[in-house]
Scaffold this motif. Structure first.
Motif, short mmCIF file in Angstrom:
data_model
loop_
_atom_site.label_atom_id
_atom_site.label_comp_id
_atom_site.label_asym_id
_atom_site.label_seq_id
_atom_site.Cartn_x
_atom_site.Cartn_y
_atom_site.Cartn_z
N GLN A 153 1.22 -1.63 0.16
CA GLN A 153 -0.01 -0.16 0.00
C GLN A 153 0.99 1.05 -0.24
O GLN A 153 1.74 1.49 0.75
CB GLN A 153 -0.92 -0.21 1.04
CG GLN A 153 -1.65 0.81 1.07
CD GLN A 153 -2.61 1.59 2.51
OE1 GLN A 153 -2.78 0.63 3.00
NE2 GLN A 153 -3.20 2.21 2.69
N VAL A 154 0.38 2.03 -1.05
CA VAL A 154 1.23 2.88 -1.07
C VAL A 154 -0.11 4.66 -0.99
O VAL A 154 -1.11 4.36 -0.97
CB VAL A 154 2.08 3.34 -2.06
CG1 VAL A 154 3.21 2.34 -2.36
CG2 VAL A 154 1.79 3.61 -3.47
N HIS A 155 1.09 5.71 -1.12
CA HIS A 155 0.16 7.24 -0.99
C HIS A 155 0.17 8.17 -1.84
O HIS A 155 2.02 8.00 -2.08
CB HIS A 155 -0.93 7.59 0.29
CG HIS A 155 0.21 7.87 1.08
ND1 HIS A 155 0.79 8.95 1.33
CD2 HIS A 155 0.91 7.34 2.18
CE1 HIS A 155 1.59 9.35 2.17
NE2 HIS A 155 1.74 7.88 3.05
N SER A 156 -0.05 8.96 -2.81
CA SER A 156 0.48 9.97 -3.71
C SER A 156 0.95 10.91 -2.99
O SER A 156 0.26 11.13 -1.43
CB SER A 156 -0.18 10.53 -4.15
OG SER A 156 -1.21 11.49 -4.03
N ALA A 157 1.01 12.00 -2.89
CA ALA A 157 2.02 13.32 -2.35
C ALA A 157 0.83 14.20 -2.05
O ALA A 157 0.96 15.47 -1.01
CB ALA A 157 3.12 14.02 -3.30
N ALA A 158 -0.58 13.43 -2.93
CA ALA A 158 -1.85 14.71 -2.21
C ALA A 158 -2.52 14.08 -0.78
O ALA A 158 -2.41 12.69 -0.75
CB ALA A 158 -2.93 14.42 -2.89
N LYS A 159 -2.16 14.61 0.94
CA LYS A 159 -2.94 13.93 1.38
C LYS A 159 -4.42 13.95 1.64
O LYS A 159 -4.31 12.89 2.80
CB LYS A 159 -2.10 15.01 3.07
CG LYS A 159 -2.80 16.40 3.11
CD LYS A 159 -1.27 17.00 4.53
CE LYS A 159 -2.14 17.87 4.41
NZ LYS A 159 -3.57 18.88 4.46
N ASP A 160 -5.15 14.59 0.98
CA ASP A 160 -6.26 14.61 1.03
C ASP A 160 -7.13 14.39 0.04
O ASP A 160 -6.82 15.32 -1.27
CB ASP A 160 -7.07 15.04 2.06
CG ASP A 160 -6.64 16.69 2.21
OD1 ASP A 160 -6.61 17.20 0.64
OD2 ASP A 160 -6.38 17.60 3.20
N ARG A 161 -8.00 14.91 -0.35
CA ARG A 161 -8.80 14.39 -1.17
C ARG A 161 -8.87 16.40 -2.26
O ARG A 161 -8.92 16.12 -2.69
CB ARG A 161 -10.43 14.09 -0.99
CG ARG A 161 -11.04 13.75 -2.57
CD ARG A 161 -11.01 12.37 -2.91
NE ARG A 161 -10.09 11.98 -4.06
CZ ARG A 161 -10.05 10.77 -4.35
NH1 ARG A 161 -11.00 10.76 -5.24
NH2 ARG A 161 -9.43 10.45 -4.74
#
Lengths: 465, 250
Positions: B66-74
């Motif tokens: 699992q990873v996430h982008s540099a955008a921390k919220d919607r």
């Protein structure tokens, strides 16, 4: 050139150059924030406006925001600038110009005479010092009248583009949406399809169908398939029924290159369409779409804020005396215009700048599902634009464009605008509605149902086909 | 709505899903049509703002990272597409470099609803068709744009990245999945160097099985020819109309 500074209650604000002043003076919007151009605070925004208000309008003639040598849009703007027309406002600052626009002296005739003397950047600069009501009040005074098979832009008139898009360009589906729109009295600006498949052959089939429908019912309007201009040139060469040539345009040479066009290609298409002589009462043959954010999304904004570079697109349009120009204001997405407030403001700015520069300006009052906007915001914008005297708006069945997957106005909305503001369709088209017995004795579109003769006539013919 | 035999629009409605032949209350739409529209818009908005249920995806796809982008919220994601295309730096260490032919990434995109309904069946159908291929662990990515796959593929050292991602919802369909295929993924890859299969959904769209067939073929061809994008599209004879080219999608 030096820098600009403004002090307010002991705090001083400095701006390195003219384009920074313009960008930071703009009303807040996500696209300028994305580009890193927006004011860092509300105070800095107002300070930039104060600086802008004191700058001479002439400064725009002295300092191209994008270099003359490398950008043909800049060259067009400078080469076509009419110094004589500019004279009445040549001595003014931007702030004085804003005040003059609102004065009683600046009436329809004065504004029309001034238009060739205005550069888009001057219109954009003034708009940044204007509240929404100012944008409405001045645009309302501007008259830009164009003609093809009917007359667009007369006082007290509101035209509409009937947009019968279909996800697979199914001819019967498009015809159904077109007939539906005609029964609401829409389509006097144009019956215009965004094709799902952008090929020459497909355009020819769509154009033939629309032309046959228009001819059969003798509808005094024009039709268009919004394909790339180079396709329209091929279609015209093949003898296709091209009333209006469409193209998306932007405010820099590089952004236009991203659309696969330049002024030479537009000129070639313009001349080809002029030679067809398909108009009956006029020969304004071009249709352009624009929208804030287009240049930034192509990486071709050259540090200009999105509203200023959008206004430069109107100089491109103006060169070809278009019948129709519209901003697709809410279509481009929330990274450029985040919410209803930003979309509404941008729609009013674009309409104001277009009208002031002398183009036949309309608006696609619209939004996407990832923007913070809904139909209440569209109600507000279409109402404000109608008060501002917008030349035309776009309408689709039930406000739902099933091909482009966004929401524009519904056919119903046009009826609301007509009856709430007494805004009538183009006169030739209104006569046709009368002749087709589509209007009741109050001049309203008759209700649908078996008693509606026009509905019977249009639908029975189609169902039998 | 009147019974079909009395409704002159019945036949024409078969030719388009546009909202034609609506009634009128004066100038306005009738309340039933207003509510239909509002319901469709609400579904689309909810799809844009729904959170991806990562736990459910992981349970269905054991071993997924699992990873996430540099955008921390919607909100940041919607305002800053550039951040949605960049891997958050702290996620880099969760992606061990290896010798991989391909990595499958599942990204929320603009419709977590589309991912929850369609991504697992597509991924499973695809995995069943990729025998003999060296696959990196599957990656689940949140606040993801299409190009986030470039950072993920580059970090893992995969030759090919397949991004299954939620498409921008329309009023009619709010759960449509798009699939993007990119050879030699690296930051700055132009969209013209990708292939796209769009409209994977259960309301008259492409089925998971059909999408997986097409995709498995494209993946093998991409590895064999060493390219994706316009060149591969022409070679395959595929012409996907309406392949989600709208601004804001990628």
């Amino acid at each position: 050139m030096g820098h600009f500074a403004h002090a307010f209650r002991g705090e001083s604000f400095r701006f390195p150059d003219l384009k920074t002043v313009l960008a930071k003076a703009s009303a807040k919007r996500s696209g300028d924030e994305l580009a890193g151009l927006a004011a860092a605070s509300d105070a800095e925004r107002v300070a930039a406006r104060a600086v802008l208000a004191d700058l001479p309008l002439k400064m725009f003639l002295e300092e191209p925001l994008i270099p003359y040598e490398t950008d043909e849009v800049t060259r067009l703007i400078f080469d076509k600038h009419d110094a004589v027309a500019f004279k009445p406002v040549a001595h003014m600052t931007v702030g004085q110009f804003r005040d003059w626009l609102l004065s009683y002296e600046a009436d329809a005739a004065a504004l029309a005479a001034l238009a060739p003397g205005l550069m888009p950047e001057m219109a954009a600069a003034a708009s940044k010092l204007m509240r929404n009501q100012d944008l409405i009040a001045v645009a309302r005074k501007c008259r830009v009248v164009k003609a093809f098979r009917n007359t667009i832009g007369l006082e007290g008139r509101l035209s509409s583009r009937l947009q019968p898009n279909h996800p697979t360009d199914d001819l019967k589906g498009i015809a159904a949406s077109t007939l539906d729109g005609l029964l609401y009295g829409t389509g006097d600006a144009v019956i215009g399809i965004n094709p799902a498949t952008d090929s020459v052959q497909n355009c020819i089939s769509l154009l033939s169908m629309l032309d046959e429908l228009r001819a059969r019912y003798e509808i005094p309007t024009q039709t268009c398939v919004l394909t790339h201009v180079t396709n329209s040139i091929e279609v015209m060469n093949a003898g296709g029924a091209v009333d209006l040539v469409f193209q998306s345009i932007a405010g820099s040479e590089a952004a236009n290159a991203g659309f696969g066009i330049n002024l030479g290609i537009l000129r070639e298409a313009y001349e080809a369409s002029q030679s067809l002589k398909r108009g009956t009462i006029g020969q304004d043959t071009m249709y352009f779409e624009t929208g804030q954010g287009a240049a930034l999304s192509a990486g071709a904004h050259f540090g200009l804020d999105q509203q200023t570079i959008e206004a430069r697109a109107y100089a491109v349009a103006r060169e070809f005396s278009p019948l129709l120009v519209n901003t697709v204001v809410g279509f481009i997405g929330p990274e450029y215009l985040y919410d209803g407030k930003q979309i509404i403001r941008a729609g009013l700015e674009d309409h104001f700048c277009g009208k002031l520069l002398g183009i036949s300006m309309g608006c696609d009052v619209c939004y996407t599902n990832h923007a913070e906007a809904d139909q209440d915001d569209m109600d507000t914008l279409m109402t404000l634009l109608t008060v501002a005297g917008v030349s035309f708006v776009i309408a689709v069945p039930g406000a739902d464009d099933v091909m482009l997957n966004y929401q524009s106005l519904s056919y119903h909305d046009i009826l609301y605008l007509r009856s709430s503001f007494g805004a009538r369709p183009a006169p030739e088209f209104e006569d046709w509605l009368e002749k087709m017995e589509m209007l009741d004795r109050h001049g309203r579109m008759r209700l649908p149902g078996p008693q509606n003769k026009a509905q019977r006539r249009l639908l029975e013919a189609r169902n039998a086909a | 709505m009147p019974p079909e035999e009395n409704d002159p629009w019945a036949k024409l409605r078969q030719a388009t899903r546009a909202r034609i032949g609506l009634g009128r209350a004066g100038d306005a739409m009738k309340i039933g049509d207003v509510l239909d529209f509002q319901f469709a818009h609400a579904m689309a908005r909810d799809a844009v703002h729904a959170k991806l249920d990562v736990a459910t995806l992981k349970a269905a796809l054991p071993g997924a990272l699992q990873v996430h982008s540099a955008a921390k919220d919607r909100e940041i994601y919607l305002r800053r597409p550039d951040l949605g295309r960049a891997l958050a730096p702290e996620c880099l260490e969760t992606l061990p470099k290896g010798d991989y032919d391909a990595v499958i990434v599942i990204g929320d995109g603009l419709s977590a609803t589309a991912v929850m309904q369609n991504a697992v069946p597509v991924a499973q159908a695809l995995l069943a068709r990729l025998g003999g291929m060296k696959l990196a662990p599957l990656v689940i990515a949140t606040q993801a744009r299409v190009a986030l796959g470039d950072d993920i593929g580059a970090a893992l050292g995969a030759r090919l990245v397949v991004m299954l991602i939620g498409e921008r919802p329309g009023l009619t369909v709010s759960d449509s999945l798009g699939v993007y295929l990119t050879f030699d993924p690296k930051r700055g890859t132009p969209d013209s160097a990708r292939n796209c299969i769009s409209n994977v959904h259960g309301q008259g769209g492409l089925s998971a099985e059909a999408a997986a067939d097409m995709l498995a073929w494209l993946m093998r061809e991409a590895l064999r020819r060493g390219l994706t994008g316009v060149g591969l599209k022409e070679a395959s004879g595929l012409t996907h109309e309406g392949a989600a080219p709208l601004v804001g999608q990628a």
